[in-house]
Design a protein around this motif. Structure first.
Motif, short mmCIF file in Angstrom:
data_model
loop_
_atom_site.label_atom_id
_atom_site.label_comp_id
_atom_site.label_asym_id
_atom_site.label_seq_id
_atom_site.Cartn_x
_atom_site.Cartn_y
_atom_site.Cartn_z
N ILE A 1 0.84 -1.21 0.00
CA ILE A 1 0.00 0.00 0.00
C ILE A 1 0.88 1.26 0.00
CG2 ILE A 1 -1.65 1.36 1.37
CD1 ILE A 1 -2.81 -1.43 2.27
N ILE A 2 1.93 1.23 0.84
CA ILE A 2 2.81 2.40 0.91
C ILE A 2 3.51 2.62 -0.44
CG2 ILE A 2 4.88 3.36 2.05
CD1 ILE A 2 3.83 1.84 4.61
N ASN A 3 3.91 1.52 -1.09
CA ASN A 3 4.50 1.65 -2.44
C ASN A 3 3.50 2.27 -3.40
OD1 ASN A 3 6.92 0.63 -1.69
ND2 ASN A 3 6.43 -1.48 -2.28
N THR A 4 2.23 1.83 -3.28
CA THR A 4 1.20 2.37 -4.18
C THR A 4 1.02 3.87 -3.96
OG1 THR A 4 0.10 0.25 -3.94
CG2 THR A 4 -1.17 1.99 -4.99
N ILE A 5 1.05 4.30 -2.69
CA ILE A 5 0.90 5.74 -2.40
C ILE A 5 1.95 6.51 -3.19
CG2 ILE A 5 1.07 7.52 -0.59
CD1 ILE A 5 -0.04 5.45 1.39
N ASP A 6 3.17 5.97 -3.21
CA ASP A 6 4.24 6.67 -3.93
C ASP A 6 4.12 6.57 -5.43
OD1 ASP A 6 5.49 7.69 -1.74
OD2 ASP A 6 6.60 5.84 -1.36
N SER A 7 3.48 5.47 -5.88
CA SER A 7 3.42 5.28 -7.34
C SER A 7 2.29 6.07 -7.99
CB SER A 7 3.28 3.79 -7.66
OG SER A 7 2.01 3.38 -7.22
N ILE A 8 1.37 6.61 -7.15
CA ILE A 8 0.30 7.43 -7.75
C ILE A 8 0.93 8.75 -8.18
CG2 ILE A 8 -1.94 8.54 -7.41
CD1 ILE A 8 -2.60 6.40 -5.39
N GLN A 9 1.16 8.85 -9.46
CA GLN A 9 1.87 10.03 -9.97
C GLN A 9 0.89 11.10 -10.43
OE1 GLN A 9 5.47 10.03 -10.80
NE2 GLN A 9 5.69 8.18 -9.60
N ASN B 1 1.95 1.56 12.61
CA ASN B 1 3.19 2.31 12.70
C ASN B 1 3.76 2.63 11.33
OD1 ASN B 1 4.71 3.39 14.78
ND2 ASN B 1 4.73 1.40 15.82
N ARG B 2 3.76 1.63 10.46
CA ARG B 2 4.32 1.85 9.11
C ARG B 2 3.49 2.85 8.33
NH1 ARG B 2 6.91 -3.97 7.27
NH2 ARG B 2 8.10 -4.19 9.19
N LEU B 3 2.16 2.72 8.42
CA LEU B 3 1.29 3.65 7.70
C LEU B 3 1.45 5.06 8.25
CD1 LEU B 3 -1.88 1.41 7.46
CD2 LEU B 3 -0.61 2.32 5.52
N LEU B 4 1.59 5.13 9.58
CA LEU B 4 1.75 6.43 10.24
C LEU B 4 3.02 7.13 9.77
CD1 LEU B 4 0.98 7.28 13.81
CD2 LEU B 4 3.36 7.47 13.24
N HIS B 5 4.12 6.39 9.71
CA HIS B 5 5.37 7.00 9.26
C HIS B 5 5.26 7.45 7.81
CE1 HIS B 5 7.71 6.68 12.81
NE2 HIS B 5 7.32 5.44 12.99
N ALA B 6 4.59 6.61 7.00
CA ALA B 6 4.42 6.96 5.58
C ALA B 6 3.62 8.25 5.46
CB ALA B 6 3.71 5.83 4.85
N ALA B 7 2.55 8.37 6.27
CA ALA B 7 1.69 9.57 6.20
C ALA B 7 2.45 10.80 6.67
CB ALA B 7 0.45 9.36 7.05
N LYS B 8 3.21 10.66 7.74
CA LYS B 8 3.95 11.80 8.30
C LYS B 8 5.04 12.27 7.32
CE LYS B 8 2.26 11.89 12.62
NZ LYS B 8 1.22 12.85 12.75
N GLU B 9 5.75 11.29 6.73
CA GLU B 9 6.82 11.67 5.80
C GLU B 9 6.28 12.40 4.59
OE1 GLU B 9 8.82 8.04 4.80
OE2 GLU B 9 9.69 7.88 6.81
N ARG B 10 5.06 12.01 4.16
CA ARG B 10 4.50 12.60 2.94
C ARG B 10 3.51 13.71 3.26
NH1 ARG B 10 5.76 7.65 2.90
NH2 ARG B 10 6.68 6.57 1.11
N ASN B 11 3.28 14.00 4.53
CA ASN B 11 2.36 15.06 4.95
C ASN B 11 0.93 14.85 4.46
OD1 ASN B 11 3.09 16.89 6.78
ND2 ASN B 11 4.24 18.18 5.35
N ILE B 12 0.51 13.61 4.41
CA ILE B 12 -0.86 13.31 3.96
C ILE B 12 -1.68 12.90 5.19
CG2 ILE B 12 -2.29 11.87 2.45
CD1 ILE B 12 0.23 11.23 0.84
N PRO B 13 -2.86 13.47 5.38
CA PRO B 13 -3.72 12.99 6.47
C PRO B 13 -4.11 11.53 6.24
CG PRO B 13 -4.53 15.08 5.61
CD PRO B 13 -3.48 14.60 4.66
#
Ligand code: TYD
Ligand code: MG
Length: 442
Positions: free
Chosen positions: A156-164, A199-211
């Motif tokens: 899922i975290i990879n997908t968040i990054d791949s949405i261009q 935890n992993r989703l939280l870090h991904a959200a914080k790093e990317r500033n996405i709620p």
């Protein structure tokens, strides 16, 4: 994640084991071993390699030099939700929406997705098709909602990054109990999986500033890891409450790093989803019914808002050795205590009467400020004398039968006056409950 492996770690004493054990051999606590991801490197090594240079170079910053005092808020365009969040979402905010299955979590999240526009909706629980059926029912208009049927957090975290090409305004994960990471062998929903995935989703959200919105089911048995495991990790915990058989739903902030706690938002579950209720009295006061005994209006604080609610009581003679006391929306032990006060201090023979008390609208009232209204509603039903709809009762009742002043009493009474209640029964005018009961005889 190759250099990580999983271990079972005791939550009490830190004992590590390769497999799951019912009882910790070190401290003897039962069921305290939780699967946790640990680095295969030794602890000090991994620290040095990951953050070592940072630790040496870190410098304190003077508080007065930090300029980000004003947090930018993103409105969800749902008035009652914004109110609970303290004015809207903050970039990178992680919100846990917890509640019993079927209360309306997926419904509100679909509505949020519609309002926020560009959103990634991860459905781990239902198929994208099921969510689409709900979205149709809710008349979702947004064209920016991306659906993702996946339960693997890393993917899922990879997908968040791949949405261009689009900036996501929010990520919604429904629900955290269905998420897994392959670095742990436990089942989806186990304490270890839920904690690690969050935890992993939280870090991904914080790093990317996405709620990020996480759905957490509350389970009565407590066998599946629920919101309790997550409460300290996330920024905001919103509880979705209400009687599923009724339409009123209450969203309550029990933790909020970016706003007030104990604030509530009130919704009605209708055919086309959850509708914010601005006129709260409409939801909790049975206005149409007048001059019937056993009904008294009181004021309870919901966050900063005084809310007028109706307490209803029914008292009937019984031949049972132990009379029935049935309380809905109030603590039954509190009711027992108040009935004892009424028996002893006011001469009402409650020992040979069944008593039923209900809070109209399905609200749960935990404040002692409603004590006086409960006593008066019971007395009103016992004497079969109605109390004028213009009277409001606010006060805590002590064991001596005395009426005590409550928190924010003036605020409550002022709001009641504004709503057309011309007479207030409170500690300002009466000292004992027995005096107030005389009102019923006039
Ligand atoms: P749901 O959001 O699926 O609950 P949760 O995700 O918390 O498990 O909502 C469940 C209930 O809401 C379901 O019984 C049907 C009802 N509902 C409505 O009354 N109106 C609506 O518009 C929708 C979408 C659901
Ligand atoms: Mg759901």
């Amino acid at each position: 994640m190759g250099k990580f492996s999983s271990r079972y770690v005791c939550q009490q004493c830190g004992y590590e084991s390769v497999g799951w054990l019912g009882k910790c051999p070190e401290c003897g606590t039962w069921n305290s071993l939780v699967e946790t991801v640990t680095s295969t490197n030794s602890k000090s090594e991994s620290r040095n390699s990951k953050q070592g240079s940072k630790i040496i170079n870190s410098k304190p910053v003077n508080l007065s030099d930090i300029k980000s005092a004003d947090t930018k808020r993103i409105s969800t365009k749902i008035s009652e939700l914004d109110r609970v969040l303290g004015g809207g979402l903050v970039p990178g905010q992680v919100v846990l929406i917890a509640g019993e299955p079927g209360i309306g979590k997926s419904t509100i999240l679909t509505q949020i997705a519609d309002k926020l526009g560009s959103v990634l909706y991860v459905c781990g629980e239902e198929s994208a098709n099921q969510v689409a059926i709900r979205a149709k029912r809710l008349e979702v208009k947004s064209k920016g909602i991306q659906m993702l049927e996946d339960t693997d957090v890393d993917s899922i975290i990879n997908t968040i990054d791949s949405i261009q090409g689009v900036t996501l305004n929010a990520v919604i994960v429904d629900s955290i109990q269905t998420m897994t990471t392959s670095d742990l062998s436990g089942m989806a929903g186990s304490v270890g999986q839920v904690r690690e995935c969050a935890n992993r989703l939280l870090h991904a959200a914080k790093e990317r500033n996405i709620p990020l919105f996480l759905v957490g089911h509350v389970t009565k048995e407590g066998t599946v890891a629920g919101p309790a495991v997550l409460a300290h990790i996330v920024d905001t915990v919103l509880w979705f409450e209400g009687d599923k058989t009724l339409t009123t739903r209450i969203l309550r902030a029990v933790k909020n790093r970016f706003g007030p706690t104990d604030e509530v938002g009130v919704f009605q579950m209708e055919d086309k989803g959850l509708v914010p209720v601005d006129d709260l009295e409409k939801a909790f006061l049975e206005k149409g019914i007048k001059n019937i005994s056993g009904s008294v209006v009181t004021s309870v604080m919901q966050g900063t808002r005084p809310l007028l609610v109706e307490i209803q009581a029914l008292v009937v003679p019984t031949k049972l050795a132990i009379p029935r006391r049935i309380a809905q929306g109030i603590d039954s032990r509190r009711l027992e205590l108040l009935l004892a006060v009424l028996t002893r201090r006011c001469g009402l023979p409650m020992y040979d009467h069944d008593v039923f008390v209900n809070v109209a609208g399905g609200l749960k009232v935990t404040e002692p400020a409603s004590d006086l209204a409960i006593c008066l509603a019971v007395a009103s039903s016992y004497y079969d004398k109605s109390i004028s709809g213009k009277i409001i009762a606010v006060g805590e009742v002590g064991l001596l039968g005395e009426i005590r002043e409550v928190v924010a009493q003036d605020k409550r009474l002022k709001e009641a006056r504004r709503m057309g209640f011309s007479e207030a029964i409170s500690s300002a005018k009466y000292k004992f409950v027995s005096e107030t009961i005389k009102i019923l005889r006039r």
